[in-house]
Write an enzyme that holds these catalytic residues in place. Structure first.
Site, short mmCIF file in Angstrom:
data_model
loop_
_atom_site.label_atom_id
_atom_site.label_comp_id
_atom_site.label_asym_id
_atom_site.label_seq_id
_atom_site.Cartn_x
_atom_site.Cartn_y
_atom_site.Cartn_z
N GLY A 40 49.00 88.51 51.02
CA GLY A 40 48.50 87.22 51.10
C GLY A 40 49.73 86.45 52.24
N THR A 42 51.73 83.64 53.95
CA THR A 42 51.82 82.58 53.83
C THR A 42 51.09 81.60 52.54
OG1 THR A 42 53.08 82.26 56.18
CG2 THR A 42 52.72 80.37 54.65
N CYS A 43 49.79 81.49 52.85
CA CYS A 43 49.04 80.30 52.32
C CYS A 43 49.30 80.77 50.76
CB CYS A 43 47.61 80.29 52.62
SG CYS A 43 46.29 80.00 51.60
N HIS A 442 22.99 57.84 42.58
CA HIS A 442 23.98 56.99 42.52
C HIS A 442 24.86 57.09 41.18
CE1 HIS A 442 26.01 53.36 41.57
NE2 HIS A 442 25.12 53.32 40.60
C1 LIG Z 1 53.83 74.28 52.23
C2 LIG Z 1 52.99 74.50 52.37
C3 LIG Z 1 51.56 74.14 52.91
C4 LIG Z 1 50.24 74.50 53.74
N1 LIG Z 1 49.11 73.80 52.96
C5 LIG Z 1 48.13 74.41 53.58
C6 LIG Z 1 47.11 73.91 53.04
O1 LIG Z 1 46.54 73.40 52.31
N2 LIG Z 1 45.66 74.62 53.92
C7 LIG Z 1 45.82 75.12 54.87
O2 LIG Z 1 44.72 74.96 55.60
N3 LIG Z 1 46.34 75.28 55.02
C8 LIG Z 1 48.05 75.10 54.83
N4 LIG Z 1 49.35 75.83 54.80
C9 LIG Z 1 48.90 76.19 56.51
C10 LIG Z 1 48.99 78.27 56.07
O3 LIG Z 1 49.58 78.62 54.93
C11 LIG Z 1 48.93 78.95 57.04
O4 LIG Z 1 47.76 78.26 58.44
C12 LIG Z 1 48.43 80.08 57.15
O5 LIG Z 1 49.29 80.99 55.72
C13 LIG Z 1 47.83 81.04 57.75
O6 LIG Z 1 48.96 82.05 58.16
P1 LIG Z 1 48.92 83.16 58.73
O7 LIG Z 1 47.68 83.91 58.28
O8 LIG Z 1 48.74 83.63 60.33
O9 LIG Z 1 49.86 84.72 58.17
P2 LIG Z 1 51.17 84.03 57.15
O10 LIG Z 1 49.94 84.15 56.18
O11 LIG Z 1 52.12 83.30 57.56
O12 LIG Z 1 51.44 85.81 57.20
C14 LIG Z 1 52.15 86.07 57.85
C15 LIG Z 1 52.85 87.38 57.29
O13 LIG Z 1 52.81 88.91 58.03
C16 LIG Z 1 53.90 88.83 57.61
N5 LIG Z 1 54.80 89.43 58.40
C17 LIG Z 1 56.20 88.80 59.62
N6 LIG Z 1 57.03 89.51 61.02
C18 LIG Z 1 56.30 90.84 59.85
C19 LIG Z 1 56.39 91.69 60.86
N7 LIG Z 1 57.48 91.53 61.76
N8 LIG Z 1 56.43 92.92 60.05
C20 LIG Z 1 55.52 92.58 58.46
N9 LIG Z 1 55.41 91.69 59.23
C21 LIG Z 1 55.49 90.89 59.44
C22 LIG Z 1 55.22 87.98 56.28
O14 LIG Z 1 55.41 88.32 55.67
C23 LIG Z 1 53.59 87.47 56.14
O15 LIG Z 1 52.83 88.13 55.26
C24 LIG Z 1 49.95 75.34 54.72
C25 LIG Z 1 51.77 75.91 54.95
C26 LIG Z 1 52.53 75.25 54.04
C27 LIG Z 1 53.67 75.87 54.82
#
Ligand SMILES: Cc1cc2nc3c(=O)[nH]c(=O)nc-3n(C[C@H](O)[C@H](O)[C@H](O)COP(=O)(O)OP(=O)(O)OC[C@H]3O[C@@H](n4cnc5c(N)ncnc54)[C@H](O)[C@@H]3O)c2cc1C
Length: 456
Positions: A40, A42-43, A442
């Protein structure tokens, strides 16, 4: 050590990686999904889901305090941070486990729970074992940045993840950074009862927004009792007796000392490329650590793609998810989509929300377009008056020739939802006059579009 060959490998189970792994498997590719922490990404675990869950708790505290405004008398308000945190943990856990179940139960996907690192062209080390493949999708996301400020390492700091694990309300929360993460937490903890000071280096909060929008956001936060310091840079950090933290800042007025019980560092995010050892597979991160791609998410190495925040650019869940859809369309469905043709909406979950889509007024002016701006205070919206939530305004940039909507900023109650309605009008290329003259129920917030566009 064993070596296993997969048809496809996805690194990172974020908002793109998870669904992509199951789509690849369903299309007949034997796929490995490598995740070093939580399914899942960061999100679900540290971003959108937990923050918005806690923002909801903070809003209840806010409304409870305002009960008398509505003729509802309440007693003293107490915040149970352990319960707030448990509610957050429960919702995160339910989102994570359902997304985990979906992936793990898909035939053809192997979930490998370890860190991935390139050791050769298209060869990955995962724990003790190696994986080879021709098709690699990098979705490793970002993590909170730790800036270089003298003394920062000498005090305990909070980041966007650890602040959500607090079990007591900070007495005085210092927030470094006036981006959306700093503002959402700043207002949230103010509502939980903390004194809050936000320190922003630049001249406005939410640096990319028009000045009138950023100023209105600052006014709202100040009205809520938050100290907002603009054009103010952190010079150094010092521990103070009793576990308190001193933040020394510089502004045009000179040096100022802020003392707090907790320090939240919210100054941006660092891409997770450092652990990947990209040069081993022929790739190079840029100067900021992002892995660049072309408009079809292809990297410089044939067969290696990058999705989500780690590629740089707009860092939002819906953008990462759309990256997955682009890859699926192009690789599995014979389509030809690019990142160039998509809108980038977003909502800042302060209260009232700021919903944003398309061009800001600054961007329209810089692009040399002929445009008009329709602007109306939320205090002119019947629905907002009825629920006594009149802070903010609606602002829409309209093309002077075509009358199409170019962009919008809705700072107001349910600003994200109102912005999304305007986004739908943009998809349909409706001239603003359609919304001006439309019949809306409305009293809805949507009917405000009648009066808003009548101002043009
Ligand atoms: C506090 C906060 C609030 C937010 N609120 C919002 C919001 O309201 N709306 C919104 O649209 N966005 C929001 N975001 C941004 C959103 O969370 C990210 O844009 C979103 O999660 C997209 O992430 P991603 O798919 O790029 O990767 P991520 O979801 O970050 O996933 C990357 C994954 O890769 C894994 N990983 C990294 N390196 C390695 C490796 N070498 N080997 C194996 N695994 C690895 C990590 O453990 C992680 O699970 C928020 C972010 C934060 C920090």
């Amino acid at each position: 050590m064993t070596t296993t060959h997969y048809d496809a490998v996805v690194i990172g189970a974020g908002q793109a990686g998870g669904p992509l792994s199951t789509a690849l498997a369903r299309a007949g590719h034997r796929t490995a999904l490598i995740e070093r922490e939580h399914i899942g990404g960061t999100c679900i675990n540290e971003g959108c889901t937990p923050t918005k869950t806690m923002v909801a708790s903070a809003r209840v505290a806010y409304l409870a305090r305002r009960g008398a405004d509505y003729g509802v008398r309440t007693g003293p308000i107490e915040i149970d941070m352990v319960r707030v945190r448990q509610r957050k943990r429960d919702i995160v856990e339910s989102f994570r486990s359902s997304s985990e179940r979906r992936i793990v139960s898909t035939p053809g996907v192997d979930v490998l729970r370890d860190e991935a690192r390139f050791v050769g062209p298209k060869v990955l080390q995962v724990g003790q074992d190696q994986i080879t493949t021709e098709l690699i999708f990098i979705n490793t996301g970002c993590r909170p940045s730790q800036p270089r400020i003298p003394g920062l390492d000498s005090v305990p700091t909070l980041n966007s993840t650890s602040i959500m694990e607090l079990d007591t309300v900070p007495e005085h929360l210092l927030v470094l950074g006036g981006g959306y993460v700093g503002l959402e937490f700043g207002q949230m903890f103010r509502r939980f009862g903390s004194q809050v000071s936000i320190v922003q280096r630049g001249p406005r909060l939410l640096a990319r927004e028009d000045a009138d929008v950023a100023d209105a956001v600052a006014d709202i936060l100040r009205e809520d009792g938050i100290t907002v310091l603009l054009n103010t840079a952190a010079a150094r950090v010092e521990p103070v007796a009793g576990g308190r933290i001193r933040l020394v800042v510089n502004s045009a007025e000179g040096e100022q000392l802020l003392e707090g019980s907790h320090l939240l560092v919210a100054v941006g995010r660092t891409p997770n490329t450092d652990a990947l050892n990209l040069p081993a597979t022929g790739l190079q991160a840029d100067a900021n650590g992002f892995l660049p791609a072309n408009d079809r998410l292809e990297t410089a190495v044939n067969g290696i793609y990058v999705l989500g925040d780690v590629k740089g650019g707009p860092a939002f869940t819906h953008i990462s998810y759309d990256d997955y859809r682009i890859i699926k369309t192009n690789l599995l469905e014979g389509g030809a989509r690019s990142v160039d043709d998509r809108p980038v909406p977003y909502t800042v979950y302060i209260d009232p929300q700021l919903g944003r889509i398309g061009l800001s007024e600054d961007a329209a002016r810089a692009g040399g377009r002929a445009y008009h701006v329709a602007k109306m205070a939320m205090s002119h919206v019947a629905r907002a008056l009825e629920v006594d939530e009149t802070r903010g305004f609606l602002k829409v940039v309209v093309d002077a020739q075509t009358q199409h909507i170019l962009g919008a900023a809705v700072l107001g109650i349910e600003g994200g939802e109102l912005m999304s309605m305007l986004e739908i009008a943009m998809f349909g290329q409706l001239p603003y006059t359609v919304l001006r003259d439309a019949v809306f129920a409305h009293p809805t917030l949507a009917e405000s579009f009648n009066n808003l566009f009548a101002t043009l």
